[in-house]
Design a protein around this motif. Sequence first.
Motif: not given
Length: 220
Positions: A134-138
């Motif tokens: 799971v990635v939360v990115g910009l």
Amino acid sequence: MKPLPSRVIRALDRFNAAHPWDHNAHYHRWIMRQLPRRVGRALDVGCGSGDLARLLATRADSVTAVDADPDILVRAREQTRPGAPVTFVAADALTGLPPGPYDVITCVATLHHLPFADALAHFRRHLAPGGTLVVVGLSRPQTLADHVLGAVAVPANAVVGWCRNGGRPAPRPASMTAATRPATMGSREVAAEARRILPGARMRRRLFWRYTLVFRRGAL
């Protein structure tokens, strides 16, 4: 799309500086909803002050939390209760990850600091069969949808900051003190590379200048 007047942007910047809140922590509960009820080994890459690692520890048998900044790991250890199944490791995300495999790998607001394709491939190699990344990115705004979400996020950011701080000025959260840099990859590039390296991955643009990426590795 017509930009906001500069005086409005400056006013919002001053307001947001007085009412800060952690955009990354906003997605922690969402991350937990992507995971099984119980997991064995979890890895949090770019753990910072350890908020997500401690949350993962409520569901995982063991959590390895990695960050390249040893100073912030001192704070993370101080804030973690004795006996919690969390190990904090000062290491480079590409060359120093403790050996896997891991049932869960999380990466929040860190991927844009790394070579994107190399990092995703590296995470996939460390993921156990049936495991979840799971990635939360910009990403850099690139499409009309990106710019619309960004525009909506500006007033929403002020409202959330006001509500979370009870309408009073507040100090900057400790989790927001790490050095940051802007994303250079556009949202379309992120989506294309993610599909190439992680077939079946689901990417969504989100409020507050973030995207999410979920990949579940097939069982052997």
